[in-house]
Design a protein around this motif. Structure first.
Motif, short mmCIF file in Angstrom:
data_model
loop_
_atom_site.label_atom_id
_atom_site.label_comp_id
_atom_site.label_asym_id
_atom_site.label_seq_id
_atom_site.Cartn_x
_atom_site.Cartn_y
_atom_site.Cartn_z
N LEU A 99 -5.21 -0.86 7.48
CA LEU A 99 -4.31 -1.63 6.61
C LEU A 99 -4.78 -3.08 6.50
O LEU A 99 -4.72 -3.68 5.43
N VAL A 100 -5.25 -3.64 7.62
CA VAL A 100 -5.77 -5.01 7.57
C VAL A 100 -7.05 -5.04 6.73
O VAL A 100 -7.24 -5.92 5.88
N LEU A 157 -0.64 -9.87 5.27
CA LEU A 157 0.03 -8.77 5.97
C LEU A 157 0.85 -9.33 7.14
O LEU A 157 0.42 -10.26 7.82
N VAL A 158 2.02 -8.71 7.34
CA VAL A 158 2.87 -9.06 8.50
C VAL A 158 3.14 -7.77 9.28
O VAL A 158 3.56 -6.77 8.69
N PHE A 159 2.86 -7.80 10.58
CA PHE A 159 3.25 -6.68 11.43
C PHE A 159 4.64 -6.95 11.99
O PHE A 159 4.89 -8.02 12.55
N VAL A 160 5.53 -5.97 11.84
CA VAL A 160 6.85 -6.05 12.47
C VAL A 160 6.96 -4.81 13.36
O VAL A 160 6.92 -3.68 12.88
N CYS A 161 7.05 -5.05 14.65
CA CYS A 161 7.01 -3.94 15.62
C CYS A 161 8.43 -3.67 16.09
O CYS A 161 9.03 -4.48 16.80
N ASN A 162 8.97 -2.52 15.71
CA ASN A 162 10.38 -2.24 15.97
C ASN A 162 10.58 -0.80 16.43
O ASN A 162 10.41 0.11 15.63
N VAL A 217 6.30 -2.39 1.57
CA VAL A 217 6.54 -1.96 2.95
C VAL A 217 5.73 -0.70 3.25
O VAL A 217 5.67 0.23 2.45
N VAL A 218 5.08 -0.72 4.41
CA VAL A 218 4.40 0.47 4.93
C VAL A 218 5.03 0.80 6.27
O VAL A 218 5.27 -0.10 7.08
N VAL A 219 5.30 2.07 6.50
CA VAL A 219 5.86 2.48 7.78
C VAL A 219 4.77 3.22 8.56
O VAL A 219 4.14 4.15 8.04
N LEU A 220 4.58 2.75 9.79
CA LEU A 220 3.51 3.28 10.64
C LEU A 220 4.15 4.04 11.79
O LEU A 220 5.03 3.50 12.48
N GLU A 242 0.06 3.63 -4.52
CA GLU A 242 -1.10 2.75 -4.80
C GLU A 242 -1.67 2.22 -3.49
O GLU A 242 -2.89 2.12 -3.34
N VAL A 243 -0.78 1.84 -2.57
CA VAL A 243 -1.24 1.32 -1.28
C VAL A 243 -1.92 2.45 -0.50
O VAL A 243 -3.00 2.27 0.07
N ALA A 244 -1.29 3.62 -0.51
CA ALA A 244 -1.89 4.76 0.22
C ALA A 244 -3.27 5.09 -0.35
O ALA A 244 -4.21 5.37 0.41
N ALA A 245 -3.41 5.00 -1.65
CA ALA A 245 -4.71 5.32 -2.27
C ALA A 245 -5.77 4.31 -1.85
O ALA A 245 -6.91 4.67 -1.56
N ALA A 246 -5.38 3.04 -1.77
CA ALA A 246 -6.34 2.00 -1.35
C ALA A 246 -6.74 2.22 0.11
O ALA A 246 -7.91 2.09 0.47
#
Ligand SMILES: Cc1ncc(COP(=O)(O)O)c(C=O)c1O
Length: 359
Positions: A99-100, A157-162, A217-220, A242-246
């Motif tokens: 993602l980065v 990009l921002v990582f939010v760890c929850n 938003v992407v959920v990991l 689009e994000v998933a394709a990239a």
């Protein structure tokens, strides 16, 4: 000597894996030790996984399905999302890295709370991106106001760890709603939910259900923890198509192994067992938290499968005292120690070690 690698990597910390049980047993000459340092679930592979892996191994002279079609279809159906939005990877840490790679050029900024998952700085530096670390609150959680303020024109990009690794702290829906409304639409927010399955507080939102449709938003998620596949390396993300394709364009080809695909499919058949195990972990989490608080440790409420002991300068001594009693915990100098919830017997061993260490 002629320099062959990037000079900036010299300043980068090594990813520190939990210490090995075999090493400790050898060093101390003791019969056994327990490792409560890597946030694994202690109950072995899920039913059906060993059989699926054994069968899959027969075909390892072949490449895996690069499109990971069957598994993505399955995950998509399970989560109620188009499989085109799902990308799998060699652990969710690899997907965080991708993602980065998919968002940042050298000099771009990646913002995250600190302390949080120790791979974030390594991942950002690996891509030549600049880490912007926002100190945790006094209560050891994300300071979402400060994180929003730290976003600049260079932030990609921002990582939010929850819940947050290593503190176990968690963000509630109202705070996340406010935060996401403030983040510019061209900044990707990665909700890292590696420990989602252990969440019991209903005010902590399921990132996918609540925010999954937001374009940025992407959920990991990972199958390393609750799903018991840490050794096989299986993570997945859900993003807009689009994000998933990239992401798919820059993901390492064939990095979701054939065996990992088969194991994940089998694990998904055992969801009920996952829930049962998570309930055991949660019950033990509450017991361990209470016992530590009786020892005067100010343990924050955890929604993950570990607890955080904010011991400050005493952290190193505490971790080595536990090790001397055969219990490996994870020290983060100089903030605190993280202890994974194990079986009741393992947790008892830890609590005895902790009592002696803190005496
Ligand atoms: C917050 C967080 N994200 C991601 C991961 C990566 O897990 P994996 O690469 O095993 O899927 C971890 C593992 O410790 C984690 O704590």
């Amino acid at each position: 000597m002629t320099r062959l690698t990037r000079a900036d990597l010299d300043a980068l910390p090594n990813y520190v894996p939990g210490r090995s049980v075999a090493d400790l047993v050898r060093e101390l000459g003791i019969a056994e030790a327990v490792k409560l340092a890597s946030n694994e679930v202690p109950y072995g592979p899920l039913p059906g996984v060993v059989e699926a892996v054994t069968e899959a191994v027969r075909a390892v002279h072949r490449y895996p399905d690069m499109g990971v079609t069957e598994l993505r279809d399955r995950i998509g159906a399970w989560l109620g999302v188009d499989p085109a939005r799902v990308v799998t990877g060699c652990g969710s840490v690899a997907l965080a890295e991708i993602l980065v790679k998919a968002t940042c050029l050298p000099g771009d900024e990646v913002v995250y709370s600190w302390r949080s998952f120790e791979a974030y700085p390594i991942i950002a530096a690996g891509a030549g991106a600049t880490s912007v670390r926002v100190p945790n609150t006094a209560a050891h959680g994300h300071d979402l106001t400060a994180i929003a303020e730290a976003i600049t024109d260079r932030t990609r990009l921002v990582f939010v760890c929850n819940p947050n690794n290593p503190t176990g702290t968690f963000l509630r829906k109202a705070e996340l709603d406010r935060f996401l409304a403030e983040v510019p639409s061209d900044v990707l927010v990665v909700l890292d939910e590696a420990y989602r399955e252990f969440v019991t507080d209903e005010t902590v939102p399921d990132g996918l259900a609540v925010y999954g449709d937001r374009p940025n938003v992407v959920v990991l998620r990972t199958m390393s923890k609750a799903w018991g596949l840490a050794g096989l390396r299986m993570g997945y993300l859900v993003a807009q198509p689009e994000v998933a394709a990239a992401v798919r364009k820059v993901v390492t080809p064939f990095s979701t192994s054939l065996v990992a695909q088969a194991a994940a499919l089998a694990a998904l058949d055992a969801e009920e067992e996952v829930r049962r195990r998570c309930a055991l972990v949660v019950a033990e989490r509450d017991r361990v938290t209470e016992a530590l608080r009786k020892l005067a440790v100010d343990v924050p409420d955890s929604q993950a499968n570990f607890v955080w002991l904010p011991l400050g300068e005493k952290t190193a001594a505490f971790a080595s005292a536990c090790e001397n009693r055969g219990v490996i915990v994870r020290a983060f100098h100089p903030e605190g120690a993280r202890v994974t919830i194990g079986t009741p017997e393992e947790n008892d061993l830890f609590l005895q070690a902790a009592e002696a260490a803190l005496a």
